[in-house]
Design a protein around this motif. Structure first.
Motif, PDB file in Angstrom:
ATOM      1  N   VAL A 128       0.844  -1.205   0.000  1.00  0.00           N
ATOM      2  CA  VAL A 128       0.000   0.000   0.000  1.00  0.00           C
ATOM      3  C   VAL A 128       0.876   1.252   0.000  1.00  0.00           C
ATOM      4  N   ASP A 129       1.928   1.285   0.820  1.00  0.00           N
ATOM      5  CA  ASP A 129       2.831   2.435   0.859  1.00  0.00           C
ATOM      6  C   ASP A 129       3.534   2.652  -0.479  1.00  0.00           C
ATOM      7  N   ASP A 130       3.943   1.556  -1.131  1.00  0.00           N
ATOM      8  CA  ASP A 130       4.624   1.650  -2.430  1.00  0.00           C
ATOM      9  C   ASP A 130       3.660   2.005  -3.556  1.00  0.00           C
ATOM     10  N   GLY A 131       2.404   1.617  -3.403  1.00  0.00           N
ATOM     11  CA  GLY A 131       1.420   1.878  -4.454  1.00  0.00           C
ATOM     12  C   GLY A 131       1.607   1.011  -5.680  1.00  0.00           C
ATOM     13  N   ALA A 132       2.321  -0.107  -5.519  1.00  0.00           N
ATOM     14  CA  ALA A 132       2.568  -1.018  -6.639  1.00  0.00           C
ATOM     15  C   ALA A 132       2.654  -2.438  -6.105  1.00  0.00           C
ATOM     16  N   LEU A 133       2.338  -3.367  -6.980  1.00  0.00           N
ATOM     17  CA  LEU A 133       2.397  -4.774  -6.603  1.00  0.00           C
ATOM     18  C   LEU A 133       3.015  -5.569  -7.743  1.00  0.00           C
ATOM     19  N   ARG A 134       3.894  -6.472  -7.397  1.00  0.00           N
ATOM     20  CA  ARG A 134       4.459  -7.406  -8.369  1.00  0.00           C
ATOM     21  C   ARG A 134       3.925  -8.791  -8.060  1.00  0.00           C
ATOM     22  N   VAL A 135       3.539  -9.498  -9.097  1.00  0.00           N
ATOM     23  CA  VAL A 135       3.132 -10.893  -8.977  1.00  0.00           C
ATOM     24  C   VAL A 135       4.298 -11.716  -9.491  1.00  0.00           C
ATOM     25  N   PHE A 136       4.902 -12.484  -8.588  1.00  0.00           N
ATOM     26  CA  PHE A 136       6.040 -13.337  -8.925  1.00  0.00           C
ATOM     27  C   PHE A 136       5.540 -14.757  -9.131  1.00  0.00           C
ATOM     28  N   CYS A 137       5.617 -15.237 -10.348  1.00  0.00           N
ATOM     29  CA  CYS A 137       5.289 -16.628 -10.645  1.00  0.00           C
ATOM     30  C   CYS A 137       6.629 -17.336 -10.749  1.00  0.00           C
ATOM     31  N   ARG A 138       6.911 -18.207  -9.759  1.00  0.00           N
ATOM     32  CA  ARG A 138       8.256 -18.768  -9.696  1.00  0.00           C
ATOM     33  C   ARG A 138       8.229 -20.277  -9.512  1.00  0.00           C
ATOM     34  N   ARG A 139       9.396 -20.850  -9.763  1.00  0.00           N
ATOM     35  CA  ARG A 139       9.562 -22.271  -9.459  1.00  0.00           C
ATOM     36  C   ARG A 139      10.525 -22.410  -8.301  1.00  0.00           C
ATOM     37  N   LEU A 140      10.722 -23.608  -7.833  1.00  0.00           N
ATOM     38  CA  LEU A 140      11.482 -23.836  -6.607  1.00  0.00           C
ATOM     39  C   LEU A 140      12.905 -23.292  -6.624  1.00  0.00           C
ATOM     40  N   ASN A 141      13.538 -23.242  -7.780  1.00  0.00           N
ATOM     41  CA  ASN A 141      14.921 -22.733  -7.829  1.00  0.00           C
ATOM     42  C   ASN A 141      14.979 -21.210  -7.805  1.00  0.00           C
ATOM     43  N   ASN A 142      13.831 -20.566  -7.614  1.00  0.00           N
ATOM     44  CA  ASN A 142      13.683 -19.113  -7.504  1.00  0.00           C
ATOM     45  C   ASN A 142      13.773 -18.357  -8.821  1.00  0.00           C
ATOM     46  N   ASP A 143      13.824 -19.043  -9.971  1.00  0.00           N
ATOM     47  CA  ASP A 143      13.603 -18.352 -11.240  1.00  0.00           C
ATOM     48  C   ASP A 143      12.164 -17.852 -11.211  1.00  0.00           C
ATOM     49  N   TYR A 144      11.914 -16.700 -11.802  1.00  0.00           N
ATOM     50  CA  TYR A 144      10.542 -16.207 -11.792  1.00  0.00           C
ATOM     51  C   TYR A 144      10.233 -15.355 -13.008  1.00  0.00           C
ATOM     52  N   VAL A 145       8.950 -15.266 -13.290  1.00  0.00           N
ATOM     53  CA  VAL A 145       8.376 -14.319 -14.237  1.00  0.00           C
ATOM     54  C   VAL A 145       7.551 -13.372 -13.380  1.00  0.00           C
ATOM     55  N   ALA A 146       7.740 -12.067 -13.551  1.00  0.00           N
ATOM     56  CA  ALA A 146       7.019 -11.086 -12.729  1.00  0.00           C
ATOM     57  C   ALA A 146       6.078 -10.251 -13.593  1.00  0.00           C
TER      58      ALA A 146
END
Length: 163
Positions: A128-146
């Motif tokens: 809320v303070d940042d006014g932005a949200l990222r959705v991290f779709c990741r796999r166990l090795n922490n690679d992600y698409v945001a």
């Protein structure tokens, strides 16, 4: 695809009517998109949580390797510039169905998610303070698409925005 869309989701969440409703809504909404000629990818997360750490702040959604690879392939060739978000609150959980959209290519990724309101207060305050949200779709090795969202209103309970 995973034969059991609830596999990997914590037992308490998997057995709630709310989570099953999100999955059912995803299926019917994705079908409506396909009927309109869109290419769709329906994801089936193993877990979902709001995070607030040095590495990631936002909604963290854990995917199986094969689903992650399908998403990564789509993300590398598409620009997801719009979204639709369907949300509902029940029994201390906030359920989301996020539709990440590339309208030019008529391609949509469906991300069902949830988070526990009581355990997410600090992360929600940061978002809320940042006014932005990222959705991290990741796999166990922490690679992600945001996926980045400048409008956080659809992702958080209304009362949090009115503080």
């Amino acid at each position: 695809m995973n034969d059991n869309p609830g596999q990997g989701v914590p037992e308490a969440i998997r057995e709630t009517d709310g989570w099953q409703s999100v999955l059912d809504d995803m299926t019917s909404t994705a079908e409506a998109y396909r009927d309109d000629g869109w290419q769709t990818l329906e994801l089936h997360p193993g877990d979902s949580v709001l995070v607030d750490s040095d590495r990631r702040t936002g909604l963290d959604v854990l995917l199986s390797g094969p689903e992650y690879e399908q998403l990564e392939s789509l993300a590398s060739s598409h620009t997801f510039s719009t979204s639709e978000v369907f949300a509902a609150e029940s029994a201390g959980l906030y359920y989301l169905l996020i539709v990440e959209r590339d309208p030019d290519a008529e391609t949509a990724v469906f991300v069902p998610a949830y988070y526990e309101l009581a355990r997410s207060r600090e992360a929600l305050d940061t978002i809320v303070d940042d006014g932005a949200l990222r959705v991290f779709c990741r796999r166990l090795n922490n690679d992600y698409v945001a996926f980045d969202h400048d409008d956080i209103a659809p992702f958080v309970p209304t009362g949090l925005l009115e503080r």
